[in-house]
Design a protein around this motif. Structure first.
Motif, PDB file in Angstrom:
ATOM      1  N   LEU A  34      -3.334  49.828   7.615  1.00  0.00           N
ATOM      2  CA  LEU A  34      -2.137  49.293   6.982  1.00  0.00           C
ATOM      3  C   LEU A  34      -2.546  48.313   5.884  1.00  0.00           C
ATOM      4  O   LEU A  34      -3.228  47.327   6.148  1.00  0.00           O
ATOM      5  CB  LEU A  34      -1.256  48.568   7.997  1.00  0.00           C
ATOM      6  CG  LEU A  34      -0.050  47.840   7.393  1.00  0.00           C
ATOM      7  CD1 LEU A  34       0.955  48.835   6.816  1.00  0.00           C
ATOM      8  CD2 LEU A  34       0.620  46.936   8.431  1.00  0.00           C
ATOM      9  N   VAL A  35      -2.117  48.590   4.665  1.00  0.00           N
ATOM     10  CA  VAL A  35      -2.315  47.691   3.524  1.00  0.00           C
ATOM     11  C   VAL A  35      -0.982  46.984   3.304  1.00  0.00           C
ATOM     12  O   VAL A  35      -0.015  47.585   2.842  1.00  0.00           O
ATOM     13  CB  VAL A  35      -2.759  48.469   2.271  1.00  0.00           C
ATOM     14  CG1 VAL A  35      -2.994  47.506   1.106  1.00  0.00           C
ATOM     15  CG2 VAL A  35      -4.025  49.273   2.572  1.00  0.00           C
ATOM     16  N   HIS A  36      -0.929  45.714   3.643  1.00  0.00           N
ATOM     17  CA  HIS A  36       0.330  44.985   3.733  1.00  0.00           C
ATOM     18  C   HIS A  36       0.654  44.240   2.439  1.00  0.00           C
ATOM     19  O   HIS A  36      -0.068  43.319   2.033  1.00  0.00           O
ATOM     20  CB  HIS A  36       0.266  43.999   4.901  1.00  0.00           C
ATOM     21  CG  HIS A  36       1.583  43.373   5.238  1.00  0.00           C
ATOM     22  ND1 HIS A  36       2.113  42.326   4.513  1.00  0.00           N
ATOM     23  CD2 HIS A  36       2.486  43.659   6.216  1.00  0.00           C
ATOM     24  CE1 HIS A  36       3.281  41.983   5.038  1.00  0.00           C
ATOM     25  NE2 HIS A  36       3.527  42.772   6.073  1.00  0.00           N
ATOM     26  N   ASP A  37       1.738  44.650   1.775  1.00  0.00           N
ATOM     27  CA  ASP A  37       2.356  43.907   0.662  1.00  0.00           C
ATOM     28  C   ASP A  37       1.402  43.566  -0.485  1.00  0.00           C
ATOM     29  O   ASP A  37       1.517  42.493  -1.097  1.00  0.00           O
ATOM     30  CB  ASP A  37       3.002  42.620   1.186  1.00  0.00           C
ATOM     31  CG  ASP A  37       4.302  42.884   1.914  1.00  0.00           C
ATOM     32  OD1 ASP A  37       4.676  44.063   2.064  1.00  0.00           O
ATOM     33  OD2 ASP A  37       4.951  41.917   2.345  1.00  0.00           O
ATOM     34  N   MET A  38       0.499  44.466  -0.812  1.00  0.00           N
ATOM     35  CA  MET A  38      -0.409  44.214  -1.942  1.00  0.00           C
ATOM     36  C   MET A  38       0.292  44.584  -3.247  1.00  0.00           C
ATOM     37  O   MET A  38      -0.139  45.457  -3.996  1.00  0.00           O
ATOM     38  CB  MET A  38      -1.700  44.991  -1.751  1.00  0.00           C
ATOM     39  CG  MET A  38      -2.620  44.385  -0.705  1.00  0.00           C
ATOM     40  SD  MET A  38      -3.224  42.728  -1.150  1.00  0.00           S
ATOM     41  CE  MET A  38      -4.300  43.129  -2.531  1.00  0.00           C
ATOM     42  N   GLN A  39       1.372  43.872  -3.509  1.00  0.00           N
ATOM     43  CA  GLN A  39       2.205  44.101  -4.691  1.00  0.00           C
ATOM     44  C   GLN A  39       1.916  43.045  -5.745  1.00  0.00           C
ATOM     45  O   GLN A  39       1.501  41.921  -5.437  1.00  0.00           O
ATOM     46  CB  GLN A  39       3.681  44.055  -4.293  1.00  0.00           C
ATOM     47  CG  GLN A  39       4.087  45.143  -3.317  1.00  0.00           C
ATOM     48  CD  GLN A  39       5.405  44.861  -2.639  1.00  0.00           C
ATOM     49  OE1 GLN A  39       5.448  44.253  -1.569  1.00  0.00           O
ATOM     50  NE2 GLN A  39       6.505  45.293  -3.254  1.00  0.00           N
ATOM     51  N   ASN A  40       2.155  43.399  -6.990  1.00  0.00           N
ATOM     52  CA  ASN A  40       1.874  42.472  -8.082  1.00  0.00           C
ATOM     53  C   ASN A  40       2.554  41.122  -7.877  1.00  0.00           C
ATOM     54  O   ASN A  40       1.970  40.068  -8.145  1.00  0.00           O
ATOM     55  CB  ASN A  40       2.309  43.087  -9.414  1.00  0.00           C
ATOM     56  CG  ASN A  40       1.414  44.226  -9.849  1.00  0.00           C
ATOM     57  OD1 ASN A  40       0.190  44.121  -9.792  1.00  0.00           O
ATOM     58  ND2 ASN A  40       2.009  45.325 -10.282  1.00  0.00           N
ATOM     59  N   CYS A 149      -4.720  44.739   6.760  1.00  0.00           N
ATOM     60  CA  CYS A 149      -5.272  43.961   5.661  1.00  0.00           C
ATOM     61  C   CYS A 149      -4.136  43.681   4.672  1.00  0.00           C
ATOM     62  O   CYS A 149      -3.066  44.285   4.744  1.00  0.00           O
ATOM     63  CB  CYS A 149      -6.432  44.677   4.989  1.00  0.00           C
ATOM     64  SG  CYS A 149      -6.038  46.339   4.390  1.00  0.00           S
ATOM     65  N   GLY A 150      -4.369  42.752   3.743  1.00  0.00           N
ATOM     66  CA  GLY A 150      -3.356  42.455   2.741  1.00  0.00           C
ATOM     67  C   GLY A 150      -2.924  41.005   2.763  1.00  0.00           C
ATOM     68  O   GLY A 150      -3.688  40.113   3.144  1.00  0.00           O
ATOM     69  N   VAL A 151      -1.693  40.735   2.371  1.00  0.00           N
ATOM     70  CA  VAL A 151      -1.154  39.370   2.271  1.00  0.00           C
ATOM     71  C   VAL A 151       0.217  39.289   2.949  1.00  0.00           C
ATOM     72  O   VAL A 151       0.880  40.313   3.107  1.00  0.00           O
ATOM     73  CB  VAL A 151      -1.024  38.933   0.796  1.00  0.00           C
ATOM     74  CG1 VAL A 151      -2.389  38.836   0.133  1.00  0.00           C
ATOM     75  CG2 VAL A 151      -0.112  39.872   0.000  1.00  0.00           C
ATOM     76  N   TYR A 152       0.577  38.074   3.312  1.00  0.00           N
ATOM     77  CA  TYR A 152      -0.240  36.865   3.444  1.00  0.00           C
ATOM     78  C   TYR A 152      -0.652  36.735   4.898  1.00  0.00           C
ATOM     79  O   TYR A 152       0.105  37.094   5.789  1.00  0.00           O
ATOM     80  CB  TYR A 152       0.530  35.627   2.991  1.00  0.00           C
ATOM     81  CG  TYR A 152       0.868  35.633   1.521  1.00  0.00           C
ATOM     82  CD1 TYR A 152      -0.139  35.419   0.567  1.00  0.00           C
ATOM     83  CD2 TYR A 152       2.154  35.876   1.082  1.00  0.00           C
ATOM     84  CE1 TYR A 152       0.156  35.404  -0.781  1.00  0.00           C
ATOM     85  CE2 TYR A 152       2.462  35.870  -0.274  1.00  0.00           C
ATOM     86  CZ  TYR A 152       1.460  35.642  -1.200  1.00  0.00           C
ATOM     87  OH  TYR A 152       1.753  35.650  -2.539  1.00  0.00           O
ATOM     88  N   ALA A 153      -1.827  36.161   5.152  1.00  0.00           N
ATOM     89  CA  ALA A 153      -2.400  36.208   6.492  1.00  0.00           C
ATOM     90  C   ALA A 153      -1.512  35.552   7.541  1.00  0.00           C
ATOM     91  O   ALA A 153      -1.319  36.101   8.629  1.00  0.00           O
ATOM     92  CB  ALA A 153      -3.786  35.553   6.485  1.00  0.00           C
ATOM     93  N   HIS A 154      -0.964  34.358   7.247  1.00  0.00           N
ATOM     94  CA  HIS A 154      -0.208  33.639   8.280  1.00  0.00           C
ATOM     95  C   HIS A 154       1.246  34.093   8.363  1.00  0.00           C
ATOM     96  O   HIS A 154       1.986  33.614   9.229  1.00  0.00           O
ATOM     97  CB  HIS A 154      -0.275  32.123   8.045  1.00  0.00           C
ATOM     98  CG  HIS A 154       0.692  31.594   7.028  1.00  0.00           C
ATOM     99  ND1 HIS A 154       0.502  31.757   5.671  1.00  0.00           N
ATOM    100  CD2 HIS A 154       1.859  30.911   7.170  1.00  0.00           C
ATOM    101  CE1 HIS A 154       1.507  31.183   5.018  1.00  0.00           C
ATOM    102  NE2 HIS A 154       2.341  30.666   5.896  1.00  0.00           N
ATOM    103  N   ALA A 177     -10.386  40.754   4.269  1.00  0.00           N
ATOM    104  CA  ALA A 177      -9.512  41.681   3.544  1.00  0.00           C
ATOM    105  C   ALA A 177      -8.056  41.270   3.716  1.00  0.00           C
ATOM    106  O   ALA A 177      -7.150  42.075   3.553  1.00  0.00           O
ATOM    107  CB  ALA A 177      -9.732  43.117   4.026  1.00  0.00           C
ATOM    108  N   VAL A 178      -7.855  39.999   4.082  1.00  0.00           N
ATOM    109  CA  VAL A 178      -6.544  39.350   4.032  1.00  0.00           C
ATOM    110  C   VAL A 178      -6.727  38.067   3.227  1.00  0.00           C
ATOM    111  O   VAL A 178      -7.844  37.590   3.035  1.00  0.00           O
ATOM    112  CB  VAL A 178      -5.979  39.029   5.437  1.00  0.00           C
ATOM    113  CG1 VAL A 178      -5.794  40.300   6.250  1.00  0.00           C
ATOM    114  CG2 VAL A 178      -6.865  38.050   6.192  1.00  0.00           C
ATOM    115  N   ALA A 179      -5.619  37.502   2.755  1.00  0.00           N
ATOM    116  CA  ALA A 179      -5.683  36.241   2.014  1.00  0.00           C
ATOM    117  C   ALA A 179      -4.399  35.477   2.242  1.00  0.00           C
ATOM    118  O   ALA A 179      -3.400  36.030   2.719  1.00  0.00           O
ATOM    119  CB  ALA A 179      -5.930  36.478   0.523  1.00  0.00           C
ATOM    120  N   ASP A 180      -4.428  34.175   1.888  1.00  0.00           N
ATOM    121  CA  ASP A 180      -3.315  33.314   2.254  1.00  0.00           C
ATOM    122  C   ASP A 180      -3.096  32.233   1.205  1.00  0.00           C
ATOM    123  O   ASP A 180      -3.776  32.196   0.174  1.00  0.00           O
ATOM    124  CB  ASP A 180      -3.579  32.693   3.628  1.00  0.00           C
ATOM    125  CG  ASP A 180      -2.313  32.523   4.442  1.00  0.00           C
ATOM    126  OD1 ASP A 180      -1.264  32.173   3.865  1.00  0.00           O
ATOM    127  OD2 ASP A 180      -2.368  32.749   5.661  1.00  0.00           O
TER     128      ASP A 180
END
Length: 227
Positions: A34-40, A149-154, A177-180
């Motif tokens: 799952l690639v979560h919300d990797m939108q511009n 993976c993806g954003v945002y981690a929390h 492979a996640v970020a916050d």
């Protein structure tokens, strides 16, 4: 409250990761990515060309390539643009109107644009399972493991991992492979994810996926020679 401008910070080192309570082993025949919300709209909150976003995109791309090679389902979640207030619900009170009608704001970032055969799901809340058919898709594909993976981690990543666990789907949260919004919130999310899932690095996950597949390929080759 809208999205903050996110300052650069380094991805966590493997030595700094929390110990996972679960000891599950990833299996490409049971797993989906799952690639979560990797939108511009979301990714542009990071400083371009700096960590963590450069590592984030690179590591997700590596996971996506191997998942495709191994025949794993690849799923992208994406928040719809210009949602009506009634559909956005309480999220509007906390995060504002969400993605507007700006050109390409809702699109997945260029290096990760979904390909034919991959799945793109609309998610109207941070939890990718809520009001979507992610759960049904996993059941149809006979998948009971989910790499996230993806954003945002929390936010979305952690909520999705928790819901996977509640539905007997083993979550694997990829720490680099996640970020916050900050290194502190990133670390907090990983600590919580480790309590009901596996927290791992991209390199470790790629290695484990390949190692799991090698014995099966060797066995198939041996059976073919013996026939």
């Amino acid at each position: 409250m809208g999205l903050p401008a996110i300052e650069s910070y380094p991805m966590p080192e493997r030595s700094a990761l929390p110990a996972s309570c679960a000891s599950w082993t990833v299996d490409p025949d049971r797993c989906a990515l799952l690639v979560h919300d990797m939108q511009n709209h979301f990714v542009r909150a990071f400083r371009p060309g700096l960590p963590p976003v450069v590592d984030l995109v690179r590591n997700i791309a590596a996971l996506r390539e191997l998942a495709g090679t191994l025949g794993m389902p690849v799923v992208f979640s994406a928040e719809p643009a210009a949602q009506e207030p009634g559909r956005r619900g309480l999220a509007a009170d906390v995060w504002g109107p969400g993605i507007g009608n700006e050109p390409d704001a809702a699109a997945i970032v260029d290096p990760l644009v979904p390909r034919p055969g991959e799945h793109l799901l609309a998610n109207v809340r941070q939890n990718a399972f809520l009001r979507s058919h992610l759960g049904r898709l996993l059941r149809l594909e006979n998948r009971d493991q989910l790499i996230i993976c993806g954003v945002y981690a929390h936010l979305g990543v952690l909520l999705t991992a928790a819901d996977a666990f509640m539905n007997d789907i083993q979550p694997f949260v990829v720490a680099d492979a996640v970020a916050d919004f900050s290194a502190e919130e990133h670390a907090m999310a990983l600590r919580w994810a480790a309590r009901s899932g596996v927290v791992c690095t991209t390199d470790t996950l790629l290695r484990d996926l390949l190692l799991h597949r090698v014995p099966k390929e060797a066995k198939s080759a041996g059976e073919a020679r013996g026939s």
